[in-house]
Scaffold this active site. Structure first.
Site, PDB file in Angstrom:
ATOM      1  N   HIS A 127      62.652  77.763 -86.050  1.00  0.00           N
ATOM      2  CA  HIS A 127      63.538  77.722 -87.216  1.00  0.00           C
ATOM      3  C   HIS A 127      62.728  77.563 -88.502  1.00  0.00           C
ATOM      4  CE1 HIS A 127      66.892  77.494 -84.588  1.00  0.00           C
ATOM      5  NE2 HIS A 127      67.215  76.213 -84.699  1.00  0.00           N
ATOM      6  N   LYS A 168      76.655  69.067 -88.324  1.00  0.00           N
ATOM      7  CA  LYS A 168      75.725  68.247 -87.538  1.00  0.00           C
ATOM      8  C   LYS A 168      74.593  67.743 -88.440  1.00  0.00           C
ATOM      9  CE  LYS A 168      76.419  70.559 -83.062  1.00  0.00           C
ATOM     10  NZ  LYS A 168      75.838  71.546 -82.100  1.00  0.00           N
ATOM     11  N   CYS A 227      68.429  70.508 -83.266  1.00  0.00           N
ATOM     12  CA  CYS A 227      67.097  71.013 -83.620  1.00  0.00           C
ATOM     13  C   CYS A 227      66.918  71.144 -85.133  1.00  0.00           C
ATOM     14  CB  CYS A 227      66.848  72.356 -82.960  1.00  0.00           C
ATOM     15  SG  CYS A 227      68.227  73.491 -83.092  1.00  0.00           S
TER      16      CYS A 227
HETATM   17  C1  2RA Z   1      71.201  76.460 -82.738  1.00  0.00           C
HETATM   18  N1  2RA Z   1      71.075  74.076 -83.154  1.00  0.00           N
HETATM   19  O1  2RA Z   1      70.107  76.713 -83.239  1.00  0.00           O
HETATM   20  C2  2RA Z   1      71.505  75.081 -82.224  1.00  0.00           C
HETATM   21  C3  2RA Z   1      70.826  74.889 -80.915  1.00  0.00           C
HETATM   22  N2  2RA Z   1      71.442  73.902 -80.152  1.00  0.00           N
HETATM   23  O2  2RA Z   1      72.075  77.294 -82.579  1.00  0.00           O
END
Ligand code: 2RA
Length: 337
Positions: free
Chosen positions: A245, A216, A132
Protein backbone atom coordinates in the site's frame (compact mmCIF):
# COMPACT_ATOMS: atom_id res chain seq x y z
CA UNK A 1 10.63 -25.65 24.47
CA UNK A 2 8.51 -22.90 22.99
CA UNK A 3 4.79 -22.44 22.47
CA UNK A 4 2.69 -24.55 20.11
CA UNK A 5 1.40 -22.30 17.35
CA UNK A 6 -1.67 -22.71 15.15
CA UNK A 7 -2.42 -20.76 11.98
CA UNK A 8 -6.12 -20.45 11.20
CA UNK A 9 -6.55 -19.65 7.51
CA UNK A 10 -3.16 -21.03 6.53
CA UNK A 11 -3.94 -21.32 2.79
CA UNK A 12 -4.73 -17.61 2.34
CA UNK A 13 -2.23 -14.90 1.35
CA UNK A 14 -1.71 -13.79 4.98
CA UNK A 15 -1.73 -17.38 6.26
CA UNK A 16 1.10 -18.24 3.90
CA UNK A 17 2.97 -15.12 5.00
CA UNK A 18 2.61 -16.19 8.67
CA UNK A 19 4.64 -19.31 7.78
CA UNK A 20 7.35 -17.25 6.06
CA UNK A 21 7.60 -14.70 8.87
CA UNK A 22 7.67 -17.30 11.66
CA UNK A 23 10.61 -18.96 9.92
CA UNK A 24 12.33 -15.68 9.01
CA UNK A 25 12.21 -14.50 12.64
CA UNK A 26 13.13 -17.91 13.98
CA UNK A 27 10.05 -17.83 16.19
CA UNK A 28 10.66 -20.36 19.03
CA UNK A 29 7.66 -22.60 18.34
CA UNK A 30 7.51 -26.19 19.59
CA UNK A 31 4.77 -27.31 17.19
CA UNK A 32 3.05 -25.74 14.16
CA UNK A 33 -0.58 -26.63 13.43
CA UNK A 34 -1.87 -25.39 10.04
CA UNK A 35 -5.67 -25.03 10.13
CA UNK A 36 -8.12 -24.27 7.34
CA UNK A 37 -11.69 -24.95 6.22
CA UNK A 38 -12.85 -28.49 5.44
CA UNK A 39 -12.34 -27.61 1.77
CA UNK A 40 -8.60 -27.15 2.32
CA UNK A 41 -8.05 -29.79 5.01
CA UNK A 42 -5.72 -32.52 3.80
CA UNK A 43 -3.59 -30.18 1.72
CA UNK A 44 0.10 -30.03 2.58
CA UNK A 45 2.18 -27.00 3.59
CA UNK A 46 5.95 -26.83 3.62
CA UNK A 47 7.30 -25.19 6.76
CA UNK A 48 10.76 -25.13 8.29
CA UNK A 49 11.88 -28.15 6.30
CA UNK A 50 8.76 -30.10 7.22
CA UNK A 51 5.82 -31.23 5.12
CA UNK A 52 2.72 -30.69 7.30
CA UNK A 53 -0.85 -31.75 6.56
CA UNK A 54 -3.47 -29.00 6.92
CA UNK A 55 -6.12 -29.89 9.53
CA UNK A 56 -9.74 -28.79 9.50
CA UNK A 57 -10.39 -25.86 11.86
CA UNK A 58 -12.80 -27.04 14.56
CA UNK A 59 -13.63 -26.05 18.15
CA UNK A 60 -11.31 -28.86 19.30
CA UNK A 61 -8.33 -27.55 17.30
CA UNK A 62 -6.95 -25.49 20.18
CA UNK A 63 -6.65 -27.96 23.05
CA UNK A 64 -2.89 -28.31 22.47
CA UNK A 65 -2.28 -24.80 21.12
CA UNK A 66 -0.69 -21.89 23.05
CA UNK A 67 -0.89 -19.18 20.34
CA UNK A 68 -3.32 -19.08 17.40
CA UNK A 69 -2.68 -16.65 14.54
CA UNK A 70 -6.01 -16.03 12.78
CA UNK A 71 -6.50 -14.69 9.28
CA UNK A 72 -9.63 -16.49 8.13
CA UNK A 73 -12.21 -13.71 8.19
CA UNK A 74 -14.15 -12.20 11.05
CA UNK A 75 -16.94 -14.78 11.08
CA UNK A 76 -14.41 -17.59 11.60
CA UNK A 77 -12.72 -15.79 14.47
CA UNK A 78 -16.11 -15.10 16.09
CA UNK A 79 -17.07 -18.76 15.66
CA UNK A 80 -13.96 -20.23 17.30
CA UNK A 81 -12.58 -17.54 19.62
CA UNK A 82 -14.36 -18.75 22.78
CA UNK A 83 -13.32 -22.38 22.27
CA UNK A 84 -9.72 -21.28 21.82
CA UNK A 85 -9.77 -18.97 24.84
CA UNK A 86 -11.37 -21.75 26.95
CA UNK A 87 -8.40 -23.93 25.91
CA UNK A 88 -6.00 -21.32 27.33
CA UNK A 89 -4.98 -20.30 23.83
CA UNK A 90 -3.95 -16.71 23.04
CA UNK A 91 -5.41 -15.52 19.76
CA UNK A 92 -3.79 -12.87 17.56
CA UNK A 93 -6.59 -11.99 15.16
CA UNK A 94 -6.00 -10.27 11.80
CA UNK A 95 -9.73 -9.84 11.16
CA UNK A 96 -11.79 -6.80 12.16
CA UNK A 97 -14.08 -8.91 14.39
CA UNK A 98 -12.84 -7.69 17.77
CA UNK A 99 -10.68 -4.64 16.92
CA UNK A 100 -13.13 -2.15 18.40
CA UNK A 101 -14.27 -4.36 21.30
CA UNK A 102 -13.60 -2.74 24.67
CA UNK A 103 -10.92 -4.66 26.53
CA UNK A 104 -9.41 -6.20 23.40
CA UNK A 105 -5.97 -4.68 22.81
CA UNK A 106 -5.50 -3.32 19.27
CA UNK A 107 -1.72 -3.47 18.85
CA UNK A 108 1.10 -2.16 16.67
CA UNK A 109 4.10 -3.27 18.77
CA UNK A 110 6.27 -0.25 17.89
CA UNK A 111 3.36 2.12 18.62
CA UNK A 112 1.41 0.81 21.64
CA UNK A 113 2.97 -2.49 22.72
CA UNK A 114 2.42 -1.42 26.32
CA UNK A 115 -1.33 -1.88 25.79
CA UNK A 116 -0.93 -5.68 25.80
CA UNK A 117 0.90 -5.77 29.17
CA UNK A 118 -0.08 -8.90 31.09
CA UNK A 119 -0.97 -10.86 27.96
CA UNK A 120 1.25 -13.93 28.03
CA UNK A 121 1.41 -17.47 26.70
CA UNK A 122 -0.39 -19.84 29.07
CA UNK A 123 -3.47 -17.67 29.35
CA UNK A 124 -6.54 -17.56 27.11
CA UNK A 125 -7.24 -14.25 25.42
CA UNK A 126 -7.48 -12.28 22.20
CA UNK A 127 -5.40 -9.45 20.74
CA UNK A 128 -6.47 -7.69 17.55
CA UNK A 129 -4.19 -6.84 14.64
CA UNK A 130 -5.17 -3.44 13.18
CA UNK A 131 -6.22 -3.00 9.58
CA UNK A 132 -3.25 -2.88 7.19
CA UNK A 133 -3.84 0.71 6.05
CA UNK A 134 -4.00 1.81 9.70
CA UNK A 135 -0.75 0.00 10.61
CA UNK A 136 1.12 1.53 7.67
CA UNK A 137 -0.12 5.07 8.39
CA UNK A 138 0.49 4.96 12.14
CA UNK A 139 3.97 3.44 11.83
CA UNK A 140 4.94 6.65 10.02
CA UNK A 141 2.80 9.21 11.86
CA UNK A 142 3.10 8.10 15.51
CA UNK A 143 6.72 9.33 15.87
CA UNK A 144 5.49 12.75 14.71
CA UNK A 145 2.44 12.53 16.98
CA UNK A 146 4.76 11.85 19.93
CA UNK A 147 7.03 14.76 18.92
CA UNK A 148 4.43 17.46 18.27
CA UNK A 149 0.90 16.09 18.77
CA UNK A 150 -1.31 15.44 15.74
CA UNK A 151 -4.48 17.49 15.75
CA UNK A 152 -5.80 16.39 12.35
CA UNK A 153 -4.73 13.78 9.81
CA UNK A 154 -5.93 13.63 6.18
CA UNK A 155 -5.03 10.37 4.42
CA UNK A 156 -5.37 9.27 0.82
CA UNK A 157 -4.53 5.60 0.29
CA UNK A 158 -3.43 3.74 -2.84
CA UNK A 159 -4.15 0.14 -1.82
CA UNK A 160 -2.73 -3.01 -3.38
CA UNK A 161 -4.65 -5.97 -4.73
CA UNK A 162 -3.37 -8.19 -1.89
CA UNK A 163 -5.71 -6.41 0.51
CA UNK A 164 -8.57 -8.09 -1.34
CA UNK A 165 -6.86 -11.49 -1.15
CA UNK A 166 -4.94 -13.86 -3.39
CA UNK A 167 -7.83 -14.12 -5.85
CA UNK A 168 -7.71 -10.36 -6.43
CA UNK A 169 -3.96 -10.52 -7.06
CA UNK A 170 -4.53 -13.35 -9.53
CA UNK A 171 -7.29 -11.43 -11.29
CA UNK A 172 -5.14 -8.31 -11.64
CA UNK A 173 -2.44 -10.33 -13.43
CA UNK A 174 -5.01 -12.11 -15.58
CA UNK A 175 -6.67 -8.82 -16.57
CA UNK A 176 -3.29 -7.30 -17.46
CA UNK A 177 -2.64 -10.19 -19.84
CA UNK A 178 -6.15 -10.10 -21.30
CA UNK A 179 -6.05 -6.33 -21.77
CA UNK A 180 -2.67 -6.44 -23.52
CA UNK A 181 -4.03 -9.23 -25.76
CA UNK A 182 -6.94 -6.96 -26.65
CA UNK A 183 -9.41 -9.32 -24.99
CA UNK A 184 -12.42 -8.58 -22.79
CA UNK A 185 -11.09 -8.72 -19.22
CA UNK A 186 -12.34 -11.25 -16.64
CA UNK A 187 -14.36 -9.56 -13.85
CA UNK A 188 -15.03 -12.12 -11.10
CA UNK A 189 -13.53 -10.44 -8.04
CA UNK A 190 -14.34 -6.84 -8.88
CA UNK A 191 -17.28 -5.71 -11.05
CA UNK A 192 -15.05 -3.49 -13.16
CA UNK A 193 -11.70 -3.41 -14.89
CA UNK A 194 -8.82 -3.28 -12.43
CA UNK A 195 -5.86 -3.46 -14.86
CA UNK A 196 -4.65 0.00 -15.87
CA UNK A 197 -7.44 1.48 -13.79
CA UNK A 198 -8.17 2.42 -10.15
CA UNK A 199 -11.33 2.71 -8.12
CA UNK A 200 -12.75 3.65 -4.74
CA UNK A 201 -12.03 0.89 -2.19
CA UNK A 202 -14.38 -2.09 -2.61
CA UNK A 203 -15.61 -2.11 1.05
CA UNK A 204 -19.28 -1.12 1.63
CA UNK A 205 -20.24 2.56 1.83
CA UNK A 206 -21.60 3.63 5.25
CA UNK A 207 -24.35 6.18 5.92
CA UNK A 208 -21.81 9.02 6.01
CA UNK A 209 -20.63 8.28 2.48
CA UNK A 210 -17.33 6.98 3.88
CA UNK A 211 -16.53 3.33 3.13
CA UNK A 212 -15.74 0.80 5.86
CA UNK A 213 -12.02 0.88 5.10
CA UNK A 214 -11.94 4.64 5.72
CA UNK A 215 -13.95 4.31 8.92
CA UNK A 216 -11.51 1.63 10.16
CA UNK A 217 -8.66 4.14 9.80
CA UNK A 218 -10.60 6.75 11.76
CA UNK A 219 -11.77 4.48 14.59
CA UNK A 220 -8.61 2.39 14.92
CA UNK A 221 -6.43 5.52 15.14
CA UNK A 222 -8.59 6.82 18.01
CA UNK A 223 -8.25 3.52 19.86
CA UNK A 224 -4.53 2.94 19.25
CA UNK A 225 -3.58 6.50 20.17
CA UNK A 226 -6.14 6.52 23.02
CA UNK A 227 -7.17 9.90 21.63
CA UNK A 228 -10.85 10.17 20.60
CA UNK A 229 -10.35 13.83 19.70
CA UNK A 230 -7.75 13.57 16.94
CA UNK A 231 -9.46 14.45 13.68
CA UNK A 232 -8.99 11.82 11.01
CA UNK A 233 -10.42 11.69 7.50
CA UNK A 234 -9.46 9.23 4.77
CA UNK A 235 -10.11 8.38 1.14
CA UNK A 236 -9.20 4.77 0.34
CA UNK A 237 -8.55 3.81 -3.27
CA UNK A 238 -7.72 0.41 -4.80
CA UNK A 239 -4.86 0.69 -7.31
CA UNK A 240 -3.32 -1.89 -9.70
CA UNK A 241 -0.33 -2.77 -7.49
CA UNK A 242 0.30 -6.28 -6.16
CA UNK A 243 1.06 -6.23 -2.43
CA UNK A 244 2.21 -2.91 -0.97
CA UNK A 245 0.00 0.00 0.00
CA UNK A 246 0.96 3.63 -0.52
CA UNK A 247 -0.53 6.52 1.48
CA UNK A 248 -0.35 10.31 1.14
CA UNK A 249 -0.76 11.95 4.55
CA UNK A 250 -1.28 15.56 5.60
CA UNK A 251 -0.85 16.43 9.28
CA UNK A 252 -2.00 19.40 11.32
CA UNK A 253 0.11 19.55 14.47
CA UNK A 254 -0.52 20.98 17.93
CA UNK A 255 3.08 22.17 18.22
CA UNK A 256 5.60 23.28 15.57
CA UNK A 257 7.85 20.59 14.04
CA UNK A 258 10.33 21.47 11.31
CA UNK A 259 11.08 19.14 8.38
CA UNK A 260 14.48 18.26 9.89
CA UNK A 261 12.92 17.58 13.31
CA UNK A 262 10.34 15.39 11.59
CA UNK A 263 13.01 13.50 9.66
CA UNK A 264 15.04 13.03 12.85
CA UNK A 265 12.00 11.61 14.65
CA UNK A 266 11.34 9.22 11.75
CA UNK A 267 15.00 8.20 11.45
CA UNK A 268 15.08 7.11 15.08
CA UNK A 269 11.87 5.07 14.84
CA UNK A 270 12.09 1.26 14.71
CA UNK A 271 10.35 -0.23 11.68
CA UNK A 272 10.59 2.99 9.66
CA UNK A 273 13.01 3.62 6.76
CA UNK A 274 13.43 6.92 4.94
CA UNK A 275 13.59 7.34 1.15
CA UNK A 276 13.56 11.12 0.73
CA UNK A 277 16.02 12.08 -2.03
CA UNK A 278 14.79 15.34 -3.55
CA UNK A 279 17.87 15.82 -5.71
CA UNK A 280 17.15 12.61 -7.57
CA UNK A 281 13.37 12.76 -7.19
CA UNK A 282 13.57 9.38 -5.45
CA UNK A 283 10.84 8.61 -2.94
CA UNK A 284 9.12 5.45 -1.57
CA UNK A 285 7.42 3.15 -4.06
CA UNK A 286 5.35 0.00 -3.40
CA UNK A 287 8.15 -2.09 -4.91
CA UNK A 288 10.61 -0.63 -2.36
CA UNK A 289 8.32 -1.87 0.41
CA UNK A 290 7.28 -5.21 -1.10
CA UNK A 291 8.33 -8.17 1.07
CA UNK A 292 10.23 -5.82 3.41
CA UNK A 293 9.60 -5.42 7.14
CA UNK A 294 9.81 -1.64 7.31
CA UNK A 295 7.41 1.11 6.33
CA UNK A 296 9.10 3.56 3.94
CA UNK A 297 8.59 7.31 4.36
CA UNK A 298 9.47 10.21 2.07
CA UNK A 299 8.20 13.52 0.62
CA UNK A 300 8.51 14.90 4.18
CA UNK A 301 7.76 18.58 3.76
CA UNK A 302 6.26 21.59 5.48
CA UNK A 303 2.62 22.14 4.49
CA UNK A 304 3.02 25.42 2.57
CA UNK A 305 -0.71 26.15 2.77
CA UNK A 306 -0.31 27.04 6.45
CA UNK A 307 2.55 29.53 6.67
CA UNK A 308 3.81 28.00 9.95
CA UNK A 309 5.58 24.83 11.15
CA UNK A 310 2.38 23.14 12.35
CA UNK A 311 1.67 21.32 9.12
CA UNK A 312 3.49 18.41 7.42
CA UNK A 313 2.92 16.33 4.30
CA UNK A 314 4.45 12.89 3.79
CA UNK A 315 4.21 9.82 1.58
CA UNK A 316 4.38 6.28 2.95
CA UNK A 317 4.66 2.78 1.47
CA UNK A 318 4.33 -0.50 3.37
CA UNK A 319 3.87 -4.16 2.50
CA UNK A 320 0.19 -4.95 3.13
CA UNK A 321 0.65 -8.68 3.69
CA UNK A 322 3.81 -8.34 5.80
CA UNK A 323 3.90 -5.33 8.15
CA UNK A 324 0.25 -4.68 7.30
CA UNK A 325 -0.76 -8.13 8.57
CA UNK A 326 1.51 -11.17 9.15
CA UNK A 327 4.66 -9.48 10.49
CA UNK A 328 2.70 -7.24 12.86
CA UNK A 329 0.81 -10.29 14.19
CA UNK A 330 4.01 -12.31 14.70
CA UNK A 331 5.61 -9.34 16.48
CA UNK A 332 2.57 -9.34 18.78
CA UNK A 333 3.10 -13.09 19.35
CA UNK A 334 6.74 -12.39 20.27
CA UNK A 335 5.52 -10.06 23.01
CA UNK A 336 3.48 -12.98 24.44
CA UNK A 337 6.63 -15.03 25.14
C1 2RA B 1 -7.74 -4.01 2.11
N1 2RA B 1 -7.43 -3.41 4.44
O1 2RA B 1 -6.64 -3.58 1.75
C2 2RA B 1 -7.97 -4.40 3.54
C3 2RA B 1 -7.33 -5.72 3.80
N2 2RA B 1 -7.91 -6.37 4.88
O2 2RA B 1 -8.67 -4.20 1.35
Amino acid sequence: DGPSVAIAGVTGAVGQEFLRVLKERDFPYSKLKPLASARSAGKHVQFDGQDIVVEELTADSFKDVDIALFSAGGSITKKFAQAAIDSNCMIVDNSSAFRMTDGVPLIIPEVNGEDMAGYKVGKGGIIANPNCSTIIALMAVTPLHKAAGVERMVISTYQAASGAGQAAMDELVLQMREFLDGKEVTKEIFPLQYAFNLFSHNSPITDTGYNEEEMKMVKETHKIWKDPDVKVTATCIRVPVMRAHAESINLQLKNPLTESEARAALNSSPGVSIIDDRENNRFPTPLDATSRDDVYVGRVRRDISRGDDKGLDLFVCGDQIKKGAALNAVQIAELLL
